[in-house]
Design an enzyme around this catalytic site. Structure first.
Site, PDB file in Angstrom:
ATOM      1  N   ILE A 151     -79.837  -1.526  21.852  1.00  0.00           N
ATOM      2  CA  ILE A 151     -80.791  -0.294  21.599  1.00  0.00           C
ATOM      3  C   ILE A 151     -80.329   0.711  22.328  1.00  0.00           C
ATOM      4  O   ILE A 151     -79.798   0.708  23.242  1.00  0.00           O
ATOM      5  CB  ILE A 151     -82.285  -0.706  21.655  1.00  0.00           C
ATOM      6  N   ASP A 152     -80.301   2.003  21.625  1.00  0.00           N
ATOM      7  CA  ASP A 152     -79.885   3.057  22.042  1.00  0.00           C
ATOM      8  C   ASP A 152     -80.493   3.470  23.624  1.00  0.00           C
ATOM      9  O   ASP A 152     -81.553   2.986  24.184  1.00  0.00           O
ATOM     10  CB  ASP A 152     -80.225   4.639  21.322  1.00  0.00           C
ATOM     11  N   LYS A 153     -79.488   4.349  24.562  1.00  0.00           N
ATOM     12  CA  LYS A 153     -79.931   4.441  25.755  1.00  0.00           C
ATOM     13  C   LYS A 153     -81.499   5.094  26.142  1.00  0.00           C
ATOM     14  O   LYS A 153     -82.078   4.253  26.893  1.00  0.00           O
ATOM     15  CB  LYS A 153     -79.023   5.592  26.404  1.00  0.00           C
TER      16      LYS A 153
END
Length: 554
Positions: A151-153
């Site tokens: 999942i994105d930062k």
């Protein structure tokens, strides 16, 4: 094959190939071409294929993610590969483990933490922390031990980690086969059409902004479905906001962010895809600058079969505190208060006292007076319908006495006049609310509010009650109304008892006029408390939507 090859290690630990495709190499698969060029570096073709799939190959400055791509003569090839796993050193750091067994973990990844090392982030990632807490991950090959999805930062929430190679392969296969179901919470701008929907739109690299993804022709298949959990059309500085649950059926980079932007509803706080608060939104709700600081996306549900035992697994994780805080800030819009009541009850006096306290106010009677002035909207409407019957000449205002007499004696004329005047009054009211979206409170006095059916225009409806004999006395003494006029005007409105029952608050104006300032001050204080209670309820309602039920699994 004649080509120029340059192999080097950069400061981020990458191995680079920068060359032109010769005529002899035309038609060669990209992975085979690169493997041959880097044969002296002892890099397996499998690792090269994984690097290409991860977006580490540029062909003519365009990202290529397919190892099978056939090359053409003269194409410019730039290939990079991240440092080998041996370069990833364990680092201390907090790690919230929600579930653990001998084969896998379920963790809560906080917003702001990158999942695995990359050229732009070689240290301080989740993988570094995992190696510190779970040294057995070092046995797994690759630069991303244990990682089976990302999942994105700046996205928070549930993440699966494989502790063994067997579990990693099984989970990777389950993701590839779409047998793992993921659902996210997202706070988006505006109000999507309908209670649920499907977004089936291919996602690929943006044609001009290489750091962004976009819905593009020829992109990879991408399917998302969403449903509305909570919405406020007037919040968020007047633009509205919605809490949606989004299920992704494919796993494309930035899929939810791209798909919601594609529908016209980007995620709040998403600087890359247009979800940051605008200048007007910040002017009306300054707190958004402190709370909408990341894309408001949280992986809150995941279900799958255990990679070894096959047992069904399901986890739900409430979002971090910033979700509730932002919902409260988005709801901190102007509280729209409408004052209503029977003729002579004291509405105008209360409105004037509220204005003296610095509260923005609006009067329907004053609005109608401006509409009746020469050249006003109602002036044009009445002149167009009735000629000079109520508008003697082009420089004169509407003859209100003649108009009132006609409305009292002919119900059909009254209905026609209302059809002309009421839409213009409502438009003026909407402009008043819009002009004061940044205020904590704004008040409109509307005698026929309930009768017109405008209930959606008010957050709070306040009724001013005065006994009939007191109202009649005031109307006779201050306005010169006859008993017939009073009876006629009362007849155009709901019965007083029904009107008061429809109001959320009542100001009792049955005492001496000298008591009205004190009662109005008390009303203003009550409205302020009511606004805070509304925000508390809004935040609490949102939290109940994502709270894990007793006995439920985190």
């Amino acid at each position: 094959m004649t080509q120029h090859t340059e192999n080097k290690n950069t400061s981020s630990g990458k191995t680079l190939l920068d060359c032109m495709v010769s005529p002899q190499a035309a038609g060669e698969r990209a992975d085979r071409f690169i493997a041959a060029a880097l044969a002296g570096d002892a890099i397996s073709r499998g690792k090269i294929q994984r690097a290409i799939s991860d977006g580490q190959l540029l062909i003519d400055n365009t990202v290529c993610t397919s190892p099978k791509t056939k090359l053409k003569s003269g194409q410019h090839i730039v290939f990079s590969m991240e440092a080998p796993a041996a370069c990833v050193s364990p680092e201390e750091g907090e790690l919230e483990v929600l579930y653990r067994d001998a084969h896998m973990l379920v963790i809560n990844k906080p917003a702001g933490l990158t999942v695995h090392p990359a050229p732009s982030c070689p240290e301080g990632t989740l993988v570094h922390r995992l190696l510190h807490h779970f040294p057995e991950l070092e046995a797994q090959e690759g630069f991303r031990p244990g990682i089976v999805h990302r999942i994105d930062k700046d996205t928070s929430g549930l993440l699966l980690i494989a502790l063994t190679e067997k579990a990693r392969l099984a989970l990777s296969d389950a993701f590839a086969g779409r047998r793992i179901h993921k659902e996210y919470l997202a706070l988006v701008k505006g109000i999507p059409e309908g209670d649920s929907g499907e977004i089936d739109a291919p996602v690929g690299r943006h044609p001009t902004h290489k750091t962004r993804m976009a819905v593009v022709r020829g992109g990879r298949e991408a399917l998302s479905t969403w449903r509305v959990l909570l919405a406020d059309p007037h919040g968020g500085g007047g633009t509205g906001w919605t809490l949606v649950a989004v299920r992704i059926h494919t796993g494309r980079t930035h899929q939810i962010r791209v798909h919601m932007q594609h529908t016209g509803h980007p995620l709040w706080g998403d600087a890359l895809y247009g979800g940051m608060p605008g200048r007007e939104e910040l002017q009306t709700t300054p707190a958004l600058a402190q709370t909408a600081t990341r894309q408001m996306l949280h992986a809150w549900k995941i279900s799958f079969d255990h990679p070894v035992t096959g047992a069904p697994m399901q986890f739900t994780l409430p979002p971090p505190a910033d979700f509730g805080t932002l919902i409260r800030d988005l709801g901190s819009r102007c509280q729209r208060v409408v004052i209503t009541g029977m003729p002579g009850c004291g509405k105008s006096a209360v409105l004037g006292l509220l204005r003296d306290r610095g509260i923005p106010v609006w009067s329907a009677d004053a609005c109608v007076a401006s509409l009746y002035a020469a050249g006003g909207d109602a002036w044009h409407g009445l002149r167009g319908r009735f000629g000079d019957r109520f508008v003697p000449d082009e420089s004169s205002p509407v003859d209100k006495q003649a108009l009132l007499k006609a409305m009292q004696t002919d119900a059909a004329i009254r209905r026609e006049v209302e059809d002309i005047v009421h839409p213009a009054v409502r438009h003026n009211l909407e402009q008043f609310w819009l002009a004061h979206t940044g205020a904590a409170l704004a008040v409109a006095e509307i005698p026929l509010f309930l009768e017109t059916g405008w209930k959606k225009e008010a957050d709070v409806l306040v009724g001013i009650f005065t006994p009939m004999h007191m109202r009649q006395q005031r109307l006779r003494e201050k306005r010169g109304w006859t008993d017939a006029t009073i009876a006629s005007m009362d007849a155009w409105q709901w019965p007083e008892a029904d009107k008061m029952r429809a109001c959320g608050m009542i100001l009792d104006n049955s005492g001496p006029e000298a008591e009205l300032p004190r009662k109005t001050a008390a009303l203003a204080a009550q409205l302020a408390v009511l606004r805070m209670h509304r925000l508390d309820r809004l935040e609490a309602r949102a939290r109940t939507l994502w709270t894990v039920p007793p006995g439920g699994r985190k």
